[in-house]
Design a protein around this motif. Structure first.
Motif, short mmCIF file in Angstrom:
data_model
loop_
_atom_site.label_atom_id
_atom_site.label_comp_id
_atom_site.label_asym_id
_atom_site.label_seq_id
_atom_site.Cartn_x
_atom_site.Cartn_y
_atom_site.Cartn_z
N GLN A 190 101.28 101.19 55.08
CA GLN A 190 101.73 99.93 54.49
C GLN A 190 100.52 99.12 54.06
O GLN A 190 99.40 99.40 54.48
CB GLN A 190 102.56 99.13 55.49
CG GLN A 190 103.82 99.83 55.97
CD GLN A 190 104.91 99.93 54.92
OE1 GLN A 190 104.77 99.41 53.80
NE2 GLN A 190 106.00 100.62 55.27
N VAL A 191 100.77 98.08 53.28
CA VAL A 191 99.67 97.25 52.81
C VAL A 191 98.97 96.56 53.98
O VAL A 191 97.77 96.29 53.95
CB VAL A 191 100.14 96.23 51.74
CG1 VAL A 191 101.03 95.15 52.34
CG2 VAL A 191 98.96 95.63 51.00
N ILE B 66 101.88 105.61 50.23
CA ILE B 66 100.95 104.49 50.44
C ILE B 66 101.49 103.28 49.66
O ILE B 66 101.70 103.36 48.45
CB ILE B 66 99.53 104.85 49.95
CG1 ILE B 66 99.00 106.01 50.81
CG2 ILE B 66 98.59 103.66 50.01
CD1 ILE B 66 97.88 106.78 50.18
N PHE B 67 101.76 102.21 50.42
CA PHE B 67 102.45 101.08 49.82
C PHE B 67 101.51 99.89 49.64
O PHE B 67 101.32 99.09 50.54
CB PHE B 67 103.68 100.72 50.63
CG PHE B 67 104.68 101.85 50.66
CD1 PHE B 67 105.59 102.00 49.63
CD2 PHE B 67 104.65 102.80 51.67
CE1 PHE B 67 106.48 103.07 49.61
CE2 PHE B 67 105.54 103.87 51.67
CZ PHE B 67 106.46 104.02 50.64
N ALA B 68 100.91 99.81 48.46
CA ALA B 68 100.11 98.65 48.09
C ALA B 68 101.09 97.55 47.68
O ALA B 68 102.29 97.78 47.60
CB ALA B 68 99.16 99.01 46.96
N LEU C 2 95.22 96.43 47.93
CA LEU C 2 95.22 97.74 48.60
C LEU C 2 95.41 97.55 50.11
O LEU C 2 95.11 96.48 50.64
CB LEU C 2 93.89 98.46 48.32
CG LEU C 2 93.65 98.80 46.85
CD1 LEU C 2 92.29 99.49 46.67
CD2 LEU C 2 94.76 99.69 46.28
N PRO C 3 95.93 98.58 50.79
CA PRO C 3 96.14 98.46 52.24
C PRO C 3 94.86 98.04 52.95
O PRO C 3 93.77 98.53 52.63
CB PRO C 3 96.56 99.88 52.65
CG PRO C 3 97.21 100.43 51.41
CD PRO C 3 96.40 99.87 50.27
N LEU C 4 95.01 97.10 53.86
CA LEU C 4 93.86 96.62 54.62
C LEU C 4 94.33 96.06 55.94
O LEU C 4 95.08 95.08 55.97
CB LEU C 4 93.10 95.54 53.82
CG LEU C 4 91.99 94.77 54.56
CD1 LEU C 4 90.97 95.68 55.20
CD2 LEU C 4 91.30 93.81 53.60
N TYR C 5 93.97 96.73 57.02
CA TYR C 5 94.24 96.19 58.35
C TYR C 5 93.24 96.80 59.34
O TYR C 5 92.51 97.74 59.00
CB TYR C 5 95.69 96.43 58.78
CG TYR C 5 96.24 97.82 58.55
CD1 TYR C 5 96.11 98.81 59.52
CD2 TYR C 5 96.90 98.13 57.36
CE1 TYR C 5 96.64 100.08 59.31
CE2 TYR C 5 97.41 99.39 57.14
CZ TYR C 5 97.28 100.36 58.12
OH TYR C 5 97.78 101.62 57.90
N ILE D 79 93.05 106.94 49.78
CA ILE D 79 93.55 105.96 48.82
C ILE D 79 92.62 105.92 47.60
O ILE D 79 93.08 105.95 46.44
CB ILE D 79 93.65 104.55 49.47
CG1 ILE D 79 94.77 104.56 50.53
CG2 ILE D 79 93.89 103.46 48.43
CD1 ILE D 79 94.74 103.37 51.50
N CYS D 80 91.32 105.92 47.86
CA CYS D 80 90.34 105.88 46.76
C CYS D 80 90.41 107.16 45.93
O CYS D 80 90.30 107.12 44.70
CB CYS D 80 88.94 105.64 47.31
SG CYS D 80 88.77 104.01 48.06
N ASP D 81 90.59 108.30 46.59
CA ASP D 81 90.71 109.57 45.86
C ASP D 81 91.89 109.53 44.88
O ASP D 81 91.80 110.03 43.76
CB ASP D 81 90.91 110.74 46.85
CG ASP D 81 89.61 111.11 47.55
OD1 ASP D 81 88.53 110.72 47.04
OD2 ASP D 81 89.66 111.77 48.60
#
Ligand SMILES: *Cc1c(COP(=O)(O)O)cnc(C)c1O
Length: 365
Positions: free
Chosen positions: A6-7, A306-308, A344-347, A358-360
């Motif tokens: 998740q984001v 992947i949920f941005a 972008l997801p960040l935790y 995610i970057c790939d």
């Protein structure tokens, strides 16, 4: 099936740490109405945020709504539409008219060069947003507010723990309001606060969040109920112990994103602000002229679980609820960024391998 990212993901203390913190509530049977936990958290936050006054609330939205109410504003309020729904709603729910100012393309905060042309004799305040934790041009805003004798309330929901040249971001304007929602850098499950210098606001804010009750037999304001309860405060006490360490971990995630995504044509990353110690709350990326547009990136990530999030799209000025209700001034830069930005997801516990994954996807490797 790939794991779901998740984001964001809420920070929580160890189970035992929280249980330990709430144990005495079973003895006191005092669950809300400014009890012991509330008192402890309040004093710890005064210290952490380095502010003279703080009033705690049940959530960040009501903190903002009550801060605006406490300042007794009338007429028009200048704000930006590039924010969470709460900012504009808090203004409108106070019976005030939001006047939308555009943002600047560097840090997405209010464009201070465009504020003065929006001031009329009905203007009583500016409600700017430290969006993504980017601090507004507080010096210039203060100058304008002084010149026109109007108030400033910062929506500082994203700015917990940030300092500017060593000064806590909680000190700017007539008031700053914070969110301690589960998804924010520091959480009390749900929660919020107003920070301010003016001693006179202490009593007003206390009364407004408690039905306007000023004594056993007197009610002086048409207040609401916006009190932080003891279980929220206990969560805050626990989370505050770890927040600095967590911000450090967030920084590692951000550094990995920056390493992987910088210097790529069409990808604009958040720019660190001079003198600002960040809390690494969000990682907004603008896709402008990249081989994939924002919506394509969003879908590509979604396909991989992947949920941005498209923060902040749509602009609050484009919400259905405001159609035909208020005059909407065009804000072309806000419009432009809203169409191209993604968070972008960040935790704290996001693995660096997941950041790489995610970057790939973004880089189509
Ligand atoms: C989260 C948020 C709020 C509202 O806070 P809650 O605690 O969710 O009520 C207000 N403004 C902004 C910019 C936010 O991100």
């Amino acid at each position: 099936m790939k794991k779901i990212i998740q984001v964001t993901q809420s920070s929580m203390p160890k189970f035992d740490e929280y249980i330990n913190e709430i144990k005495d509530l079973w003895e006191s049977k005092w669950l809300t109405n400014m009890g012991v936990k509330h008192k402890v958290l309040k004093s710890q936050l005064l210290d952490y945020l380095k502010v003279p006054n703080i009033t705690l609330f049940t959530n960040g939205h009501l903190a903002l709504e009550c801060a605006i109410a406490a300042l007794n504003l009338k007429g028009e309020v200048i704000t930006t539409p590039f924010t969470f729904a709460s900012t504009t709603h808090a203004i409108v729910r106070n019976g005030l008219k939001p006047v939308f100012c555009d943002i600047n393309p560097d840090d997405y905060t209010i464009d201070v060069d465009k504020i003065e042309s929006l001031i009329t004799e009905k203007t009583t305040a500016i409600v700017p947003v430290h969006v993504y934790g980017n601090i507004c041009n507080v010096k210039e805003i203060e100058k304008i507010a002084k010149k026109y004798n109007i108030k400033v309330v910062y929506d500082a929901a994203h700015a917990f723990g940030i300092t500017v040249d060593g000064i806590s971001a909680a000190n700017f304007g007539d008031a700053s309001t914070f969110s301690f929602h589960a998804t924010k850098v520091f959480n009390t499950i749900e929660g919020g606060a107003v920070t301010y210098k003016d001693e006179n606001l202490v009593k007003v804010l206390y009364d407004i969040k408690n039905f306007g009750i000023t004594g056993p037999e007197s009610v002086e304001y048409v207040g609401g109920n916006a009190k932080m309860n003891e279980f929220q405060a206990a969560m805050g006490i626990c989370n505050l112990r770890h927040v600095d360490k967590e911000i450090e971990k967030r920084k590692k995630v951000v550094e990995r994103y920056v390493k992987r995504l910088s210097n790529i044509k069409g990808i604009k990353l958040p720019k660190p602000q001079e003198g600002v110690k960040s809390n690494y709350a969000y990682f907004p990326v603008v896709f402008d002229g990249y081989k994939l547009n924002r919506d394509m990136i969003f879908e590509e990530l979604k396909k991989k679980n992947i949920f941005a999030r498209k923060y902040f799209y749509p602009l609050t000025s484009n919400f259905q609820c405001y159609k035909g209700r208020i005059y909407i001034k065009k804000t072309p830069i806000a419009e432009y960024i809203a169409d191209r930005v993604i968070c972008l997801p960040l935790y704290v516990d996001l693995d660096l391998e997941d950041v790489d994954r995610i970057c790939d996807i973004i880089l189509q490797h």
